[in-house]
Structure formats: C-alpha cells, structure tokens
Enzyme design. Structure first.
Site, PDB file in Angstrom:
ATOM      1  N   LYS A   7      -5.467   6.632  -8.992  1.00 30.79           N
ATOM      2  CA  LYS A   7      -6.199   7.292  -8.158  1.00 30.79           C
ATOM      3  C   LYS A   7      -6.250   8.214  -7.796  1.00 30.79           C
ATOM      4  O   LYS A   7      -7.903   8.958  -7.848  1.00 30.79           O
ATOM      5  CB  LYS A   7      -5.994   7.483  -6.431  1.00 30.79           C
ATOM      6  CG  LYS A   7      -5.739   5.345  -5.424  1.00 30.79           C
ATOM      7  CD  LYS A   7      -4.872   5.177  -4.797  1.00 30.79           C
ATOM      8  CE  LYS A   7      -4.974   4.141  -4.410  1.00 30.79           C
ATOM      9  NZ  LYS A   7      -4.221   3.450  -2.698  1.00 30.79           N
TER      10      LYS A   7
ATOM     11  N   VAL B 159      -8.503  -8.408   0.301  1.00 28.58           N
ATOM     12  CA  VAL B 159      -9.241  -7.376   0.601  1.00 28.58           C
ATOM     13  C   VAL B 159     -10.707  -8.182   0.335  1.00 28.58           C
ATOM     14  O   VAL B 159     -11.574  -8.617   1.167  1.00 28.58           O
ATOM     15  CB  VAL B 159      -9.484  -6.697  -0.145  1.00 28.58           C
ATOM     16  CG1 VAL B 159     -10.965  -5.012  -0.109  1.00 28.58           C
ATOM     17  CG2 VAL B 159      -8.172  -5.313  -0.396  1.00 28.58           C
TER      18      VAL B 159
ATOM     19  N   LYS C 237      -8.281   0.166  -8.689  1.00 28.02           N
ATOM     20  CA  LYS C 237      -7.977   1.362  -9.599  1.00 28.02           C
ATOM     21  C   LYS C 237      -6.775   1.388 -10.339  1.00 28.02           C
ATOM     22  O   LYS C 237      -6.752   2.133 -11.742  1.00 28.02           O
ATOM     23  CB  LYS C 237      -7.327   2.590  -7.764  1.00 28.02           C
ATOM     24  CG  LYS C 237      -5.746   1.852  -6.997  1.00 28.02           C
ATOM     25  CD  LYS C 237      -6.434   0.812  -6.151  1.00 28.02           C
ATOM     26  CE  LYS C 237      -5.186   0.068  -5.106  1.00 28.02           C
ATOM     27  NZ  LYS C 237      -5.125   0.233  -4.386  1.00 28.02           N
TER      28      LYS C 237
ATOM     29  N   GLU D 267       0.834  -3.200  -2.542  1.00 28.22           N
ATOM     30  CA  GLU D 267       0.673  -3.563  -4.118  1.00 28.22           C
ATOM     31  C   GLU D 267       1.297  -5.113  -4.019  1.00 28.22           C
ATOM     32  O   GLU D 267       2.131  -4.690  -3.894  1.00 28.22           O
ATOM     33  CB  GLU D 267       0.211  -3.065  -5.610  1.00 28.22           C
ATOM     34  CG  GLU D 267      -0.201  -1.370  -5.306  1.00 28.22           C
ATOM     35  CD  GLU D 267      -1.974  -1.525  -4.568  1.00 28.22           C
ATOM     36  OE1 GLU D 267      -2.486  -2.480  -6.670  1.00 28.22           O
ATOM     37  OE2 GLU D 267      -2.438  -1.495  -3.634  1.00 28.22           O
TER      38      GLU D 267
HETATM   39  P1  NDP Z   1      -4.376  -9.936  -2.812  1.00 29.89           P
HETATM   40  O1  NDP Z   1      -3.350 -10.366  -3.915  1.00 29.89           O
HETATM   41  O2  NDP Z   1      -4.750 -10.010  -1.557  1.00 29.89           O
HETATM   42  O3  NDP Z   1      -5.322 -10.691  -3.259  1.00 29.89           O
HETATM   43  C1  NDP Z   1      -5.780 -11.189  -4.627  1.00 29.89           C
HETATM   44  C2  NDP Z   1      -6.453 -12.798  -4.623  1.00 29.89           C
HETATM   45  O4  NDP Z   1      -6.925 -12.860  -6.076  1.00 29.89           O
HETATM   46  C3  NDP Z   1      -5.178 -13.566  -4.888  1.00 29.89           C
HETATM   47  O5  NDP Z   1      -5.665 -14.423  -3.596  1.00 29.89           O
HETATM   48  C4  NDP Z   1      -5.162 -14.181  -6.043  1.00 29.89           C
HETATM   49  O6  NDP Z   1      -4.469 -15.617  -6.160  1.00 29.89           O
HETATM   50  C5  NDP Z   1      -6.369 -14.317  -6.153  1.00 29.89           C
HETATM   51  N1  NDP Z   1      -6.556 -14.632  -7.674  1.00 29.89           N
HETATM   52  C6  NDP Z   1      -5.741 -13.672  -8.911  1.00 29.89           C
HETATM   53  N2  NDP Z   1      -6.539 -14.327 -10.483  1.00 29.89           N
HETATM   54  C7  NDP Z   1      -7.482 -15.021 -10.299  1.00 29.89           C
HETATM   55  C8  NDP Z   1      -8.751 -15.436 -11.117  1.00 29.89           C
HETATM   56  N3  NDP Z   1      -8.095 -15.424 -12.214  1.00 29.89           N
HETATM   57  N4  NDP Z   1      -9.395 -16.332 -10.761  1.00 29.89           N
HETATM   58  C9  NDP Z   1      -9.632 -16.161  -9.263  1.00 29.89           C
HETATM   59  N5  NDP Z   1      -8.568 -15.225  -8.244  1.00 29.89           N
HETATM   60  C10 NDP Z   1      -8.073 -14.736  -8.572  1.00 29.89           C
HETATM   61  O7  NDP Z   1      -4.576  -8.824  -3.338  1.00 29.89           O
HETATM   62  P2  NDP Z   1      -5.362  -7.623  -2.238  1.00 29.89           P
HETATM   63  O8  NDP Z   1      -6.125  -8.105  -1.721  1.00 29.89           O
HETATM   64  O9  NDP Z   1      -4.788  -7.002  -1.235  1.00 29.89           O
HETATM   65  O10 NDP Z   1      -5.859  -6.659  -3.387  1.00 29.89           O
HETATM   66  C11 NDP Z   1      -7.292  -7.058  -4.379  1.00 29.89           C
HETATM   67  C12 NDP Z   1      -7.299  -5.346  -5.412  1.00 29.89           C
HETATM   68  O11 NDP Z   1      -8.045  -4.720  -4.661  1.00 29.89           O
HETATM   69  C13 NDP Z   1      -6.432  -5.281  -6.110  1.00 29.89           C
HETATM   70  O12 NDP Z   1      -6.781  -4.816  -7.015  1.00 29.89           O
HETATM   71  C14 NDP Z   1      -5.763  -3.740  -4.959  1.00 29.89           C
HETATM   72  O13 NDP Z   1      -5.137  -2.873  -6.197  1.00 29.89           O
HETATM   73  C15 NDP Z   1      -7.011  -3.699  -4.814  1.00 29.89           C
HETATM   74  N6  NDP Z   1      -6.911  -2.662  -2.411  1.00 29.89           N
HETATM   75  C16 NDP Z   1      -6.317  -3.561  -1.621  1.00 29.89           C
HETATM   76  C17 NDP Z   1      -5.792  -2.625  -0.864  1.00 29.89           C
HETATM   77  C18 NDP Z   1      -4.961  -3.227  -0.012  1.00 29.89           C
HETATM   78  O14 NDP Z   1      -5.012  -2.754   0.899  1.00 29.89           O
HETATM   79  N7  NDP Z   1      -4.846  -3.980  -0.221  1.00 29.89           N
HETATM   80  C19 NDP Z   1      -6.209  -1.455  -0.895  1.00 29.89           C
HETATM   81  C20 NDP Z   1      -7.486  -0.948  -2.075  1.00 29.89           C
HETATM   82  C21 NDP Z   1      -7.865  -1.954  -2.936  1.00 29.89           C
HETATM   83  P3  NDP Z   1      -3.237 -15.721  -6.223  1.00 29.89           P
HETATM   84  O15 NDP Z   1      -2.398 -15.805  -4.687  1.00 29.89           O
HETATM   85  O16 NDP Z   1      -2.728 -17.429  -5.767  1.00 29.89           O
HETATM   86  O17 NDP Z   1      -2.549 -15.563  -7.047  1.00 29.89           O
HETATM   87  N1  HSE Z   2      -0.491  -0.588  -2.170  1.00 30.65           N
HETATM   88  C1  HSE Z   2      -2.174   0.541  -1.703  1.00 30.65           C
HETATM   89  C2  HSE Z   2      -2.026   1.992  -0.921  1.00 30.65           C
HETATM   90  C3  HSE Z   2      -3.435  -0.001  -1.110  1.00 30.65           C
HETATM   91  O1  HSE Z   2      -0.759   1.860   0.271  1.00 30.65           O
HETATM   92  O2  HSE Z   2      -2.012   3.045  -0.558  1.00 30.65           O
HETATM   93  C4  HSE Z   2      -4.407   0.821  -1.049  1.00 30.65           C
HETATM   94  O3  HSE Z   2      -5.203   1.408  -2.155  1.00 30.65           O
END
Ligand code: NDP
Ligand code: HSE
Length: 445
Positions: free
Chosen positions: A206, A15, A106, A191
């Site tokens: 959610k 994201v 969430k 997730e």
């Molecule tokens: P990802 O795992 O793809 O991205 C998270 C990133 O944050 C990783 O690159 C991770 O690094 C980094 N990270 C973790 N801890 C730290 C820290 N302490 N400092 C800096 N960076 C850090 O997750 P998503 O992008 O998929 O999801 C992000 C959020 O969005 C979550 O809360 C998820 O529930 C929410 N979300 C996701 C959706 C989706 O479709 N993917 C849709 C809606 C909500 P590393 O990998 O090295 O740990």
């Molecule tokens: N893991 C979640 C889903 C991402 O599949 O709907 C969006 O919140």
C-alpha cells in the site's frame, strides 16, 4: 447517451459479495448521483455453491471469468480475486478489449502496477484502484484530486487493518497474538495469506501505491523497508506505555528535498515497521481494523484521513466509487480525465529511495543483560562511541546475576550507527539475548 452502465465482477468473495450488495442496496442513490443505473450483468467465481448472503438473478453467476472479460455488453470489469495470476492476465485481457477496469489488488499493483498502467494508457481505458489502499477511506482520490494543488512532503499512517486489530487487542486487553489473528481472519480483514498482514508486506504494497500517487514516482514495493509485528512482545508494549508511547505498524514516506542549491535530486524514505508514537497523538488512538493516514502538503499543511481499512462493505464502498467515477467518464464521452497515478505519465520521474541505514530516527532499545555492576556504563559507552545519545533509561528491580531487561530511548541517531552499536553490544559477555529495536516517530524530547 447510454441508459445504463454494465458491470462485470470476477471474484465473489468477501469484497466481491460486498460490491454486489452495495450495488443492489444502494442502487437508488447511485442512480441519483450517476443519472443512470449500474447494472451487474455477470459475476464469476470458482465456487458457485457458497452462500454469499445475496441472491443474484438467474444466469448471472458463472464459474468462467472469460464470460465476464469477453462479454461485449460489459463496460467495466471489476477484479476481486486477489493474487498475481490470473488476476493480471484478466485485467490485461479486459483492457485489451477496451474495457475499463477496477481492482482492489494492492499486491498486484505494487509489483506489476507499471505494466498495468501502461496497458491502460495503450488501450485508452480507465483503471481504478481506490480500494487497494485503506479499504473504505478515499485516500487515493484525496491524493489525486483533493490535494492536487500541493507539493506533498510526507505521509504516514496505519494502512493494515489486521495488524492494527492485533496490536490494539494485545495492548488494550493483553490478548495473545495468535488468538487475535484468528479473529481478524474470521472478520474478513486478513489477506488470503495472513503473513502478508503480520509481516508488513501488505502495508508495504500500500505504501508503494501511495508514494506513486503522492510523489509522482514509480515505486516497487521491494524498495520499501519492511518489518512486521510478529516479534512485538507484551513486554515492549508495557514499556512503551511507561514511556508514554503506543506501538503501531506505521507506513512512513518522507520527501527529502535536494541540496539548497537545488542541484541534488530529491530522495524518499519508504519504510514500514512497528513504531512507537506518543499515546496522545491522533494516530495512536486509531484502534481495531481502522486505518488512518496523515498527509502533509506544502499548501494544505497536515490533514488526516480515518476510517475502516478492511472488510466487505467498507472495501466495496471504495470499489463502487471507482465504478461510478468511470461510469461518469463513459457517460460524458471522455476517458482518463484524471491520470491514474495522479501525475501525467510523462511527468513521473524515478526518485531514489534511501536505504534504511541512511535514515535518522529516535530509537527504543531493550537489552537483555546479566544484572551486575558496570553493565549500563558499558552499554552507554558503546552507544556513545557510535554517536548515539541516550534520552532515558529504565531498569526496574534488581536480580543480581540474573538476566534482566534494560530499556533505553535515544535522541535522534543515524540507523547505520545504531546497527553498528548493536552488533558490538551483541558480542559483550553479559548480553544474553538479541536486542529489541523499535523506532520512535515524534519530537526529540
Ligand atoms: P476472497 O478470498 O474472499 O475472495 C476472492 C474470491 O475470488 C474467492 O471466492 C475465490 O474463489 C475467487 N476466485 C479466485 N480465483 C478465481 C478465478 N480464477 N475466477 C473466478 N473467481 C476466482 O478475497 P477478498 O474478497 O478478501 O479480496 C479480494 C481482493 O480485494 C484481494 O486483492 C484483496 O487483497 C483485496 N482487498 C481485500 C480487502 C478485505 O478487507 N478483504 C480490503 C481491500 C482489498 P475460491 O475461494 O474458490 O478460490
Ligand atoms: N488485509 C488487509 C488489511 C485488507 O488487513 O488491511 C485491507 O486492504
């Protein structure tokens, strides 16, 4: 008047990288709408080497989230790392420093939302979380603003893209669960811990957030009844089709008004479980990673919101919409024009969530029984004794002496009675496996 709004991002994953790309690609249209540019001035991620498909200007990327939180130039901090800790700490620290925050987390909001909302009130900052429910579908803004004139009565829908993707592929292509889950993970829908998706936990997170905004009540996700999709068998998908139903993982919330005298307080149903719904209903047709929510309000009637519920760009769309909203407040010298939980904080009141035993529903029951005379009458006898009326029965073929499925649907019944009947049936000598129960939403027919 500020000539730009400075944004810091923590989490440059699926994201987060989508947010950086949307802010870059759509910088022009965002500026046209906002009046000034949104400048992404710092991005923190633990992993500085992975190619995110976008090149940031030098000096922006850091491994240290505190360079975002403590940066005096930053107006809005976006948290996209997920999980509880350190995400909560980062948000609290940013707010304590007077920074507005945006999150898509969430899981965090469903468990620690009240603490975060109170911290935002205390600090006098905005907190945006549109992306936390249904990815790119602006459902929270609809509940908070578009439907603000309504007393909301119910909402239900598909709020987890991963499980909908899996059920769609299992139903339409007969594909195996594990294979399709891997595909959803690869596409960035799932997730970090995909059991959250397939066990209904993400949908319950959610639903808790949705109910909070829809009904003006704090809801902890632990009060939401949850069943996931892991035990849905191809056999039940096939029977559902025969009955004219499609199986979806639905999140369901219903407001039950108090007694007519007006003295008893209102109560809520809050549940997430695989549900059979009429195959010709709009929600049944929502496929893949798409989400859809039907909301009923006393003035508007039924409305449905539909769109991509997961993935990099759809979710980034929602995140950036929050940033723009907050930036508009900053530019107008105002804050918290719209309360984050839709109701004024002193107007929110806790409503009782009905335990699952108290709900009424239609049911699909699949018994695995020895095929021999008298079995059906004994099953229907137990159901009748518990005040459960049968609507239709299906047993295909004869395999005398062998185990066969006997499938039936019920008229409206009370869950407590159904569970009591199933306990009694489990002890019958001809029953050879646990009974499968799937609730049905729709008209009693
Ligand atoms: P990802 O795992 O793809 O991205 C998270 C990133 O944050 C990783 O690159 C991770 O690094 C980094 N990270 C973790 N801890 C730290 C820290 N302490 N400092 C800096 N960076 C850090 O997750 P998503 O992008 O998929 O999801 C992000 C959020 O969005 C979550 O809360 C998820 O529930 C929410 N979300 C996701 C959706 C989706 O479709 N993917 C849709 C809606 C909500 P590393 O990998 O090295 O740990
Ligand atoms: N893991 C979640 C889903 C991402 O599949 O709907 C969006 O919140």
């Amino acid at each position: 008047m500020k000539d730009r709004i400075a944004v810091g991002l923590i989490g440059f994953g699926t994201v987060g990288s989508g947010v950086a790309k949307v802010l870059t690609t759509n910088a022009g249209v965002i500026r046209q709408r906002l009046g000034v540019p949104l400048a992404l001035v710092k991005v923190a991620d633990l992993d500085l080497t992975t190619d995110r498909g976008i090149t940031l200007p030098p000096g922006i990327l850091t491994a240290n989230a505190r360079e975002v939180i403590n940066n005096p130039a930053i107006d809005i901090v976006i948290e996209l790392i997920g999980g509880y800790d350190p995400a909560k700490r980062f948000l609290l620290e940013a707010m304590a420093q007077g920074k507005h925050v945006v999150t898509a987390n969430k899981a965090l909001l469903a468990v620690h939302g009240e603490e975060l909302f109170e911290a935002a009130t205390r600090a006098g900052v905005d907190i945006g979380f549109e992306a936390s429910v249904c990815g790119g579908v602006p459902v929270l803004r609809a509940l908070t603003e578009g439907l603000a004139a309504n007393r909301l009565l119910s909402l239900y829908g598909i709020v987890n893209g991963t499980s909908n993707y899996i059920l769609t592929k299992m139903t339409e292509a007969g594909r195996p669960f594990d294979e399709v889950l891997k595909e959803a993970q690869k596409a960035g829908y799932a997730e970090a811990d995909p059991t959250f998706d397939v066990q209904g936990i993400d949908a319950a997170h959610k639903l808790a957030i949705l109910m909070n905004l829809a009904f003006g009540t704090p809801v902890n996700f632990k009060d939401v009844y949850v069943e996931g999709i892991t035990s849905i068998a191809p056999l039940d998908i096939a029977y559902a089709t025969e009955f004219g139903y499609t199986i979806k993982l639905l999140a369901i919330a219903k407001l039950h008004e108090g007694e007519k005298s007006g003295r008893a307080p209102a109560e809520l149903e809050a549940r997430v479980h695989p549900t059979m719904i009429a195959s010709d209903s709009p929600i049944a047709r929502v496929g893949g990673a798409y989400n859809a929510i039907q909301v009923t309000g006393d003035a508007v009637g039924d409305i449905m919101l539909y769109g991509k519920g997961a993935g990099s760009f759809p979710t980034a769309s929602a995140v950036v919409s929050d940033v723009i909203d907050i930036a508009r407040n900053i530019l107008k010298g105002t804050v918290r024009r719209v309360p984050p939980c839709a109701f004024q904080p002193d107007q929110r009141r806790p409503l009782r969530i009905r335990p699952i035993a108290e709900i009424s529903s239609l049911y699909y029951l699949r018994f695995m029984v020895l095929d021999r005379p008298g079995v059906l009458s004994q099953l229907s006898g137990v159901l009748g004794k518990h005040d459960i009326s049968i609507s239709s029965v299906l047993q295909r073929g004869r395999k005398e002496g062998q185990t066969v499925p006997v499938v039936l649907t019920t008229h409206m019944a009370v869950e407590r009675n159904v569970q009591a009947a199933l306990r009694e049936i489990a002890a019958l000598p001809f029953v050879s496996a646990p009974t499968t129960l799937i609730r049905i939403e729709g008209e009693d027919r």
